[in-house]
Write an enzyme that holds these catalytic residues in place. Structure first.
Site, short mmCIF file in Angstrom:
data_model
loop_
_atom_site.label_atom_id
_atom_site.label_comp_id
_atom_site.label_asym_id
_atom_site.label_seq_id
_atom_site.Cartn_x
_atom_site.Cartn_y
_atom_site.Cartn_z
N SER A 25 2.60 -16.25 -3.77
CA SER A 25 1.85 -17.03 -2.29
C SER A 25 0.72 -17.94 -2.68
CB SER A 25 1.62 -16.07 -1.11
OG SER A 25 2.72 -15.32 -1.01
N GLU A 71 5.69 -19.04 -14.30
CA GLU A 71 6.17 -17.61 -13.43
C GLU A 71 6.90 -16.99 -14.69
OE1 GLU A 71 5.34 -15.88 -10.72
OE2 GLU A 71 6.82 -14.42 -11.66
N HIS A 121 4.22 -11.98 33.28
CA HIS A 121 5.03 -10.34 33.75
C HIS A 121 6.42 -10.81 33.98
CE1 HIS A 121 5.18 -6.98 36.36
NE2 HIS A 121 5.76 -7.54 37.16
N THR A 181 -0.58 -11.38 1.83
CA THR A 181 -0.10 -13.05 1.65
C THR A 181 -1.13 -14.02 2.30
OG1 THR A 181 2.02 -12.12 1.26
CG2 THR A 181 1.90 -14.33 1.94
N TYR A 218 0.27 1.39 3.82
CA TYR A 218 1.04 0.70 4.59
C TYR A 218 2.33 0.63 3.98
CZ TYR A 218 -2.32 -3.27 5.73
OH TYR A 218 -3.31 -4.30 6.42
N ILE A 219 2.53 0.92 2.58
CA ILE A 219 4.00 0.76 2.03
C ILE A 219 4.82 2.06 2.60
CG2 ILE A 219 5.36 0.61 0.01
CD1 ILE A 219 3.22 -1.39 -1.07
N CYS A 234 6.91 -8.20 1.60
CA CYS A 234 6.91 -8.67 3.21
C CYS A 234 8.35 -9.14 3.57
CB CYS A 234 5.87 -9.97 3.54
SG CYS A 234 4.64 -9.88 2.47
N ASP A 293 -3.96 -11.15 -4.74
CA ASP A 293 -4.02 -9.58 -5.16
C ASP A 293 -4.78 -9.32 -6.40
OD1 ASP A 293 -2.53 -9.23 -2.82
OD2 ASP A 293 -0.71 -8.45 -3.89
N ALA A 311 -0.81 -6.22 10.45
CA ALA A 311 0.26 -5.69 11.09
C ALA A 311 0.89 -4.71 10.14
CB ALA A 311 1.45 -6.49 11.71
N THR A 359 5.60 -11.18 -5.11
CA THR A 359 5.80 -10.07 -4.40
C THR A 359 6.46 -10.21 -2.95
OG1 THR A 359 4.12 -8.89 -5.73
CG2 THR A 359 4.59 -7.70 -3.78
N CYS A 360 5.38 -11.12 -2.23
CA CYS A 360 5.89 -11.22 -0.88
C CYS A 360 7.34 -11.72 -0.59
CB CYS A 360 4.71 -12.23 -0.26
SG CYS A 360 5.37 -12.57 1.60
N GLU A 415 0.83 -8.18 28.77
CA GLU A 415 -0.11 -8.58 29.97
C GLU A 415 -0.99 -7.43 30.12
OE1 GLU A 415 1.76 -8.52 33.86
OE2 GLU A 415 3.49 -7.29 33.25
N LYS A 474 11.23 -6.46 3.06
CA LYS A 474 10.99 -5.48 3.76
C LYS A 474 11.12 -5.60 5.31
CE LYS A 474 7.34 -5.39 5.92
NZ LYS A 474 5.93 -5.30 5.23
N GLY A 505 -0.51 2.62 -3.62
CA GLY A 505 -1.43 1.80 -4.00
C GLY A 505 -0.66 0.57 -5.12
N GLU A 546 5.73 2.40 6.11
CA GLU A 546 6.60 1.26 6.37
C GLU A 546 7.98 1.85 5.89
OE1 GLU A 546 5.46 -2.51 4.98
OE2 GLU A 546 4.14 -2.79 6.77
P1 NDP Z 1 -2.44 1.60 0.23
O1 NDP Z 1 -3.84 1.44 -0.42
O2 NDP Z 1 -2.50 0.98 1.80
O3 NDP Z 1 -2.31 3.20 0.29
C1 NDP Z 1 -2.11 4.01 -0.76
C2 NDP Z 1 -1.97 5.26 -0.44
O4 NDP Z 1 -1.54 5.82 -1.75
C3 NDP Z 1 -3.03 5.91 0.14
O5 NDP Z 1 -2.69 6.75 1.16
C4 NDP Z 1 -3.71 6.82 -0.84
O6 NDP Z 1 -4.48 7.94 -0.39
C5 NDP Z 1 -2.35 7.19 -2.02
N1 NDP Z 1 -2.86 7.69 -2.98
C6 NDP Z 1 -3.23 6.66 -3.92
N2 NDP Z 1 -3.24 7.51 -5.10
C7 NDP Z 1 -2.75 8.60 -4.89
C8 NDP Z 1 -2.25 9.65 -5.84
N3 NDP Z 1 -2.89 9.60 -7.08
N4 NDP Z 1 -1.69 10.74 -5.57
C9 NDP Z 1 -1.36 10.82 -3.98
N5 NDP Z 1 -1.55 9.62 -3.08
C10 NDP Z 1 -2.12 8.69 -3.71
O7 NDP Z 1 -1.47 1.03 -0.94
P2 NDP Z 1 -0.04 0.72 -0.59
O8 NDP Z 1 0.73 0.92 -1.90
O9 NDP Z 1 0.82 1.28 0.63
O10 NDP Z 1 0.14 -1.16 -0.39
C11 NDP Z 1 -0.67 -1.82 -1.23
C12 NDP Z 1 -1.13 -2.78 -0.52
O11 NDP Z 1 -0.21 -3.92 -0.07
C13 NDP Z 1 -1.84 -2.67 1.00
O12 NDP Z 1 -3.23 -2.06 0.97
C14 NDP Z 1 -1.95 -3.72 1.66
O13 NDP Z 1 -2.83 -4.51 1.56
C15 NDP Z 1 -0.59 -4.51 1.21
N6 NDP Z 1 0.48 -4.41 2.12
C16 NDP Z 1 0.60 -5.12 3.26
C17 NDP Z 1 1.63 -5.06 4.00
C18 NDP Z 1 1.53 -5.52 5.57
O14 NDP Z 1 0.80 -6.47 5.65
N7 NDP Z 1 2.28 -5.12 6.51
C19 NDP Z 1 2.88 -4.31 3.63
C20 NDP Z 1 3.00 -3.44 2.50
C21 NDP Z 1 1.76 -3.57 1.55
P3 NDP Z 1 -5.76 7.87 -0.03
O15 NDP Z 1 -5.91 7.33 1.34
O16 NDP Z 1 -6.14 9.56 0.06
O17 NDP Z 1 -6.65 7.26 -1.19
#
Ligand code: NDP
Length: 452
Positions: free
Chosen positions: A16, A36, A437, A312, A179-180, A49, A304, A342, A43-44, A442, A52, A263, A183
């Site tokens: 993006s 590329e 309404h 994105t 998030y992921i 996104c 990212d 969201a 990714t998106c 609202e 998904k 993550g 979702e």
């Molecule tokens: P996040 O950073 O949102 O969440 C990662 C999760 O993994 C946290 O709960 C974290 O726990 C846990 N975690 C990390 N390391 C470990 C480990 N070693 N063992 C167990 N649990 C672990 O990452 P995501 O992968 O969900 O998403 C990445 C990014 O992508 C998001 O931050 C977001 O910015 C983007 N995204 C946006 C979306 C949207 O706009 N709707 C949809 C999907 C992704 P802890 O909290 O304890 O550290």
């Protein structure tokens, strides 16, 4: 352009942010290249996104089928899902979007290289066996799912593989609380998979408003997701067609699939950054200043790969600011406050501004307004869904500093309220706005009773 450069801007990564930067720079008459190695749109478009959201739609049909009965509909047979149809229709749509990205780059006049580019020096990019001289290089290589290493971790999949599964499992374990994870737990559960969400901490979506994340947890449980908090996986073992997950605090669990959503890390490995002065932070992300400049004057990075906000629309805005800085008037700036976002979990979360916890830490006195109600669809349709809306107001200025919603259409509703917050709307502005309404939205302009 000086004779000694092949390109004014060489963008590595057609996601993006990279594509927006390339197109904007090309539209200003600059000589631009984009490389590329994997898929146009990043990714998106390919494993994020867009597919998904298509899967989220697919997973919501069973509730609609169920609700339809109360509105007089009879469905002659229990509906069934054909996973390959969903997966392959999704892939066809993504391929259509890949084509659109190809045309966008083509029509902008930028050169597109299909291959892995590496940096060979402050002004040098190598791709497909050739090395090009670039006045500026933009690293927009995005991120990649991170799965921690432990015994059996090789049996876990990441979100990347979820879009191409041969078949849906009967039982799935999803690991993570971000998030992921939430979702995909909603998607799998909605598609009929027995879904267990395992998170090491006490609260899902921990960086969001606690009241809202608690509502989401309850909503997910009501819809059938099995949530295991304060739980970790010690090992995964593979036996025939099943995986056995050994947990730290309860009995082993059998699953057909284990998804790690723990993550994403910046894509900087093997990029050749060691041939430059670019500084890479401990987490692998590239360090940049407010103009996305790295410590190497000719090299910039955004999206990212700089790990500021992994969204994105943020990468796209960063690209516009960068191109204005490099080739325009240099006035554009990015403001990372009040970014609406969201989470397409079920129930859905939409949010902009501060959580109640953040607001209490930053402001001496706040007013909190909350409304929790049953959506109108449920009156005849049944079902467990609720909607929760919350406004947080700084009492000194009357400005609305946080706006949160859990429930149907939360993303659509919060986008508009994001503009209101950006414009500095006060609670008085919300109160003076006439509602639509009957709508759920609202409720945001009729909140009068202060909850706290
Ligand atoms: P996040 O950073 O949102 O969440 C990662 C999760 O993994 C946290 O709960 C974290 O726990 C846990 N975690 C990390 N390391 C470990 C480990 N070693 N063992 C167990 N649990 C672990 O990452 P995501 O992968 O969900 O998403 C990445 C990014 O992508 C998001 O931050 C977001 O910015 C983007 N995204 C946006 C979306 C949207 O706009 N709707 C949809 C999907 C992704 P802890 O909290 O304890 O550290």
């Amino acid at each position: 352009m000086s004779e000694s450069f092949d390109y004014d801007l060489f963008v590595i990564g057609a996601g993006s942010g990279g594509v927006r930067a390339a197109r904007m720079a090309a539209s200003k008459g600059k000589k631009v290249a984009v490389a590329e190695e994997r898929y146009l749109g990043g990714t998106c478009v390919n494993v994020g996104c867009v597919p998904k959201k298509l899967f989220v739609y697919a997973s919501q049909f069973p509730e609609a089928f169920h609700a339809s009965a109360g509105f007089g509909w009879t469905i002659p047979q229990a509906p069934t899902l054909d996973w390959p149809t969903l997966r392959d229709n999704k892939t066809a749509e993504i391929e259509r979007l890949n084509g659109i990205y190809n045309s966008l780059i083509d029509n902008s006049g930028a050169d597109l290289f299909d291959g892995r580019a590496t940096i060979a020096g402050p002004h040098l990019v190598s791709v497909n066996g050739e090395t090009y001289r670039a006045r500026t290089i933009l690293v927009a290589t995005g991120g990649w799912p991170y799965i921690p290493e432990f015994p059996g971790s090789e049996h876990a999949v990441s979100s990347n593989e979820m879009f191409f599964l041969d078949q849906l499992p009967k039982t799935a374990v999803v690991v993570g609380g971000g998030y992921i994870a939430v979702e995909f737990a909603g998607i799998l559960n909605g598609l009929g998979v027995e879904t267990h969400l395992i998170y090491r901490g006490p609260h899902l979506l921990k960086s969001f408003d606690r009241e809202m994340s608690d509502k989401i947890k309850q909503g997910m449980v009501d819809k059938g997701v099995h949530i295991h908090l304060n739980t970790e996986i010690n090992t995964i073992t593979k036996t025939d067609n099943s995986l056995t997950v050994a947990l730290n605090n309860q009995a082993d669990m059998a699953a057909g699939l284990v998804l790690y959503a723990t993550g994403r890390v910046a894509n900087t490995a093997g990029l050749g950054l060691e041939t430059t002065n670019v500084v890479v932070r401990n987490n692998g992300a590239i360090a940049v200043n407010e103009h996305f400049a790295t410590a190497e004057p000719s090299i910039y990075a955004l999206g990212d790969v700089i790990d500021r906000v992994q969204l994105t629309p943020v990468a796209i805005q960063e690209a516009m600011v960068l191109v204005d800085h490099l080739f325009g008037e240099g006035l554009a700036q990015i403001d990372y406050s009040d970014i609406p976002t969201a989470v397409f979990c079920q129930p859905e979360l939409g949010t902009v501004g501060l959580s109640e916890e953040q607001a209490r830490a930053e402001y001496p006195d706040i007013a909190v307004y909350v409304s929790d109600f049953k959506p109108m669809l449920q009156t005849l349709g049944g079902g467990t869904d609720r909607i929760t809306m919350k406004l947080i107001v700084d009492t000194a200025s009357d400005r609305v500093i946080g706006c949160h919603m859990v429930g149907e259409h939360a993303a659509e509703i919060i986008q508009g309220l994001g503009i209101a917050l950006k414009a500095g709307a006060t609670k008085a502005h919300f109160d003076a706005t006439v509602g639509i309404h009957p709508s759920a939205a609202e409720e945001f302009v009729t909140l009068r009773e202060r909850a706290r």
